[in-house]
Design a protein around this motif. Structure first.
Motif, mmCIF file in Angstrom:
data_model
loop_
_atom_site.group_PDB
_atom_site.id
_atom_site.type_symbol
_atom_site.label_atom_id
_atom_site.label_comp_id
_atom_site.label_asym_id
_atom_site.label_seq_id
_atom_site.Cartn_x
_atom_site.Cartn_y
_atom_site.Cartn_z
ATOM 1 N N LEU A 33 2.664 -0.926 10.645
ATOM 2 C CA LEU A 33 3.187 -0.130 9.522
ATOM 3 C C LEU A 33 2.127 0.113 8.453
ATOM 4 C CD1 LEU A 33 5.948 0.919 8.213
ATOM 5 C CD2 LEU A 33 5.888 -1.232 6.931
ATOM 6 N N SER A 34 1.894 1.379 8.127
ATOM 7 C CA SER A 34 0.903 1.650 7.081
ATOM 8 C C SER A 34 1.403 2.672 6.075
ATOM 9 C CB SER A 34 -0.420 2.140 7.698
ATOM 10 O OG SER A 34 -0.268 3.411 8.277
ATOM 11 N N SER A 35 0.787 2.591 4.904
ATOM 12 C CA SER A 35 0.983 3.592 3.852
ATOM 13 C C SER A 35 -0.191 3.447 2.894
ATOM 14 C CB SER A 35 2.294 3.340 3.104
ATOM 15 O OG SER A 35 2.327 4.137 1.924
ATOM 16 N N ALA A 36 -0.489 4.544 2.182
ATOM 17 C CA ALA A 36 -1.501 4.443 1.125
ATOM 18 C C ALA A 36 -0.921 3.684 -0.064
ATOM 19 C CB ALA A 36 -1.962 5.832 0.708
ATOM 20 N N ASN A 37 0.409 3.634 -0.132
ATOM 21 C CA ASN A 37 1.085 2.879 -1.189
ATOM 22 C C ASN A 37 1.469 1.503 -0.634
ATOM 23 O OD1 ASN A 37 2.933 1.759 -2.964
ATOM 24 N ND2 ASN A 37 3.735 3.753 -3.592
ATOM 25 N N PRO B 57 -3.174 -0.940 5.530
ATOM 26 C CA PRO B 57 -3.429 0.111 4.533
ATOM 27 C C PRO B 57 -3.733 1.457 5.191
ATOM 28 C CG PRO B 57 -5.408 -1.207 4.825
ATOM 29 C CD PRO B 57 -4.368 -1.782 5.759
ATOM 30 N N PHE B 58 -3.129 2.527 4.692
ATOM 31 C CA PHE B 58 -3.481 3.879 5.160
ATOM 32 C C PHE B 58 -4.665 4.337 4.324
ATOM 33 C CE2 PHE B 58 -3.568 8.329 5.826
ATOM 34 C CZ PHE B 58 -2.778 8.656 6.924
ATOM 35 N N ILE B 59 -5.804 4.569 4.990
ATOM 36 C CA ILE B 59 -7.011 5.007 4.284
ATOM 37 C C ILE B 59 -7.050 6.534 4.301
ATOM 38 C CG2 ILE B 59 -9.533 4.805 4.134
ATOM 39 C CD1 ILE B 59 -8.022 2.100 3.967
ATOM 40 N N GLU B 60 -6.929 7.148 3.153
ATOM 41 C CA GLU B 60 -7.050 8.613 3.081
ATOM 42 C C GLU B 60 -8.513 8.948 2.815
ATOM 43 O OE1 GLU B 60 -2.566 9.966 2.061
ATOM 44 O OE2 GLU B 60 -3.826 9.632 0.301
ATOM 45 N N LYS B 61 -8.858 9.212 1.551
ATOM 46 C CA LYS B 61 -10.280 9.428 1.252
ATOM 47 C C LYS B 61 -10.957 8.063 1.127
ATOM 48 C CE LYS B 61 -9.607 13.824 -0.994
ATOM 49 N NZ LYS B 61 -8.913 14.359 -2.156
ATOM 50 N N PRO B 62 -12.120 7.883 1.785
ATOM 51 C CA PRO B 62 -12.810 6.600 1.684
ATOM 52 C C PRO B 62 -13.031 6.237 0.219
ATOM 53 C CG PRO B 62 -13.916 8.037 3.256
ATOM 54 C CD PRO B 62 -12.848 8.862 2.608
ATOM 55 N N GLY B 63 -12.780 4.986 -0.114
ATOM 56 C CA GLY B 63 -13.000 4.515 -1.486
ATOM 57 C C GLY B 63 -11.725 4.453 -2.313
ATOM 58 N N LEU C 298 -8.688 3.299 -1.530
ATOM 59 C CA LEU C 298 -8.270 1.888 -1.443
ATOM 60 C C LEU C 298 -9.565 1.121 -1.202
ATOM 61 C CD1 LEU C 298 -5.023 1.855 0.763
ATOM 62 C CD2 LEU C 298 -5.200 1.781 -1.724
ATOM 63 N N SER C 299 -9.951 0.283 -2.123
ATOM 64 C CA SER C 299 -11.296 -0.300 -2.032
ATOM 65 C C SER C 299 -11.352 -1.394 -0.971
ATOM 66 C CB SER C 299 -11.730 -0.841 -3.386
ATOM 67 O OG SER C 299 -11.187 -2.136 -3.576
ATOM 68 N N PRO C 300 -12.465 -1.471 -0.254
ATOM 69 C CA PRO C 300 -12.636 -2.540 0.733
ATOM 70 C C PRO C 300 -12.476 -3.921 0.100
ATOM 71 C CG PRO C 300 -14.330 -0.868 1.030
ATOM 72 C CD PRO C 300 -13.592 -0.507 -0.227
ATOM 73 N N GLU C 301 -12.893 -4.077 -1.138
ATOM 74 C CA GLU C 301 -12.786 -5.387 -1.790
ATOM 75 C C GLU C 301 -11.317 -5.784 -1.977
ATOM 76 O OE1 GLU C 301 -14.978 -7.629 -1.986
ATOM 77 O OE2 GLU C 301 -13.523 -8.959 -2.945
ATOM 78 N N MET C 302 -10.496 -4.813 -2.389
ATOM 79 C CA MET C 302 -9.066 -5.102 -2.554
ATOM 80 C C MET C 302 -8.452 -5.477 -1.192
ATOM 81 S SD MET C 302 -5.897 -3.689 -1.866
ATOM 82 C CE MET C 302 -6.132 -1.919 -1.678
ATOM 83 N N ILE C 303 -8.828 -4.725 -0.154
ATOM 84 C CA ILE C 303 -8.272 -4.998 1.184
ATOM 85 C C ILE C 303 -8.712 -6.391 1.651
ATOM 86 C CG2 ILE C 303 -8.259 -4.222 3.597
ATOM 87 C CD1 ILE C 303 -8.640 -1.344 2.483
ATOM 88 N N ARG C 304 -9.959 -6.728 1.370
ATOM 89 C CA ARG C 304 -10.460 -8.068 1.719
ATOM 90 C C ARG C 304 -9.574 -9.157 1.105
ATOM 91 N NH1 ARG C 304 -14.999 -10.941 2.788
ATOM 92 N NH2 ARG C 304 -16.126 -9.049 3.290
ATOM 93 N N GLN C 305 -9.244 -8.975 -0.165
ATOM 94 C CA GLN C 305 -8.400 -9.974 -0.843
ATOM 95 C C GLN C 305 -7.019 -10.059 -0.177
ATOM 96 O OE1 GLN C 305 -9.687 -12.143 -2.794
ATOM 97 N NE2 GLN C 305 -11.612 -11.000 -2.790
ATOM 98 N N GLU C 306 -6.513 -8.915 0.247
ATOM 99 C CA GLU C 306 -5.198 -8.892 0.915
ATOM 100 C C GLU C 306 -5.257 -9.602 2.279
ATOM 101 O OE1 GLU C 306 -2.097 -7.400 -0.443
ATOM 102 O OE2 GLU C 306 -3.442 -7.953 -2.080
#
Ligand SMILES: [Zn+2]
Length: 307
Positions: free
Chosen positions: A87-91, A110-116, A118-126
């Motif tokens: 399951l993904s969404s940009a939200n 995470p749904f990645i639309e335009k690179p940047g 949703l930051s890779p750092e935020m995703i890392r924390q998740e």
């Protein structure tokens, strides 16, 4: 008048038990391509689903709210015995709401639309917190950004580091966005990424449709590359869907194809997508089960999954 509520309650329970029965009789399914109310277009409730090629007349009406999408998606999951959905969404808030409302039923991603964005750092924390378990759908093709674009490299690095599965939109089908580029959907454009991350588990939306030869070549060379069978089961003419799936199966790739609905805001398409696979007379019973469950279980490394 007096009897009406009782009659409708009875009808309600009758239909519930009917669903329960059909779900019980059904073998389990994994849906590798779901979205939490997400679609990268602004759409009014009731809008028809996409269809190709124009002119064509799609059937269906978009849901209005995330709650409506959730309820209808869960209803379809129960009806068809879908035990797990990617399951993904940009939200990500909506994704987490769905996960909380149906524990154990979704892999959050995470749904990645335009690179940047949703930051890779935020995703890392998740990932560290255990709140996300996948990468993508990476939908950067919708904005003309191909898989080999350096802007996507940090996302692939991160997925490789945390060993999470990656869904990427690399195909010749997409929404009518001004930045969408068909040429950016050629599966060959993924080659440097796969060469760089040989252990990364990646699957392509619609198995790269209609880039058949390129998809076969890539899947022959990169054993961790899989393909989903998703939107193509309800967006393009059904004979074209079957022709493509049969060609992949004849090429020997039946163990690497996975069912997905890509339901977005049309949850009723989940059933249509499953039935498209079940009606395929060129698939053996085992091949159908592989596509609907076994291949995804192996790809996701679920406990007890087939080798
Ligand atoms: Zn999608």
């Amino acid at each position: 008048m007096k009897n009406r509520p009782a009659a409708s309650v009875l009808l309600f329970f009758a239909s519930l038990s009917c669903f329960a029965l059909s779900a019980q009789e059904r073998t389990p399914i994994i849906d590798m391509h779901m979205h939490a109310h997400h679609i990268p277009l602004k759409l009014a409730p009731g809008s028809p689903p996409p269809c190709r090629p124009s002119p064509c007349q799609p059937e269906g009406a978009a849901t209005g709210t995330p709650e409506e999408s959730f309820e209808k998606t869960i209803d379809m999951m129960q009806r068809y015995n879908i035990v797990l959905g990617f399951l993904s969404s940009a939200n990500l808030e909506i994704v987490q709401e769905w996960v909380a409302a149906a524990p154990g039923r979704f892999i959050a991603s995470p749904f990645i639309e335009k690179p940047g964005e949703l930051s890779p750092e935020m995703i890392r924390q998740e990932y560290i917190a255990g709140r996300l378990g996948g990468m993508g759908e990476i939908g950067s093709q919708l904005y003309g950004v191909a898989p080999n674009d350096p802007a996507l490299a940090p996302y692939f690095e991160l997925a490789a580091e945390f060993d999470v599965p990656v869904l990427i939109h690399t195909a010749g089908l997409g929404p009518p966005l001004p930045g969408f580029r068909t040429a950016a959907g050629n599966p060959l454009l993924l080659e440097e990424v796969l060469a760089r991350h040989p252990n990364l588990r990646v699957y392509l939306e619609n198995s790269g449709y209609p880039f058949l030869d390129e998809m076969i070549a890539m899947m022959y060379h990169y054993p961790n590359l899989y393909g989903d069978l998703s939107t193509m089961s309800w967006v393009i003419p059904r004979p074209a869907f079957h022709q493509y799936v049969e060609a992949l199966v004849r090429a020997g790739l039946g163990k690497r194809l996975m069912f997905g609905s890509d339901q977005m805001r049309w949850p009723e398409k989940i059933g249509e997508a499953i039935e498209a696979i079940e009606e395929a007379d060129y698939l053996s019973e085992e091949q159908t089960r592989d596509i609907l469950y076994n291949n995804a279980a192996r790809f996701l490394r679920l406990e007890g999954a087939p080798e």
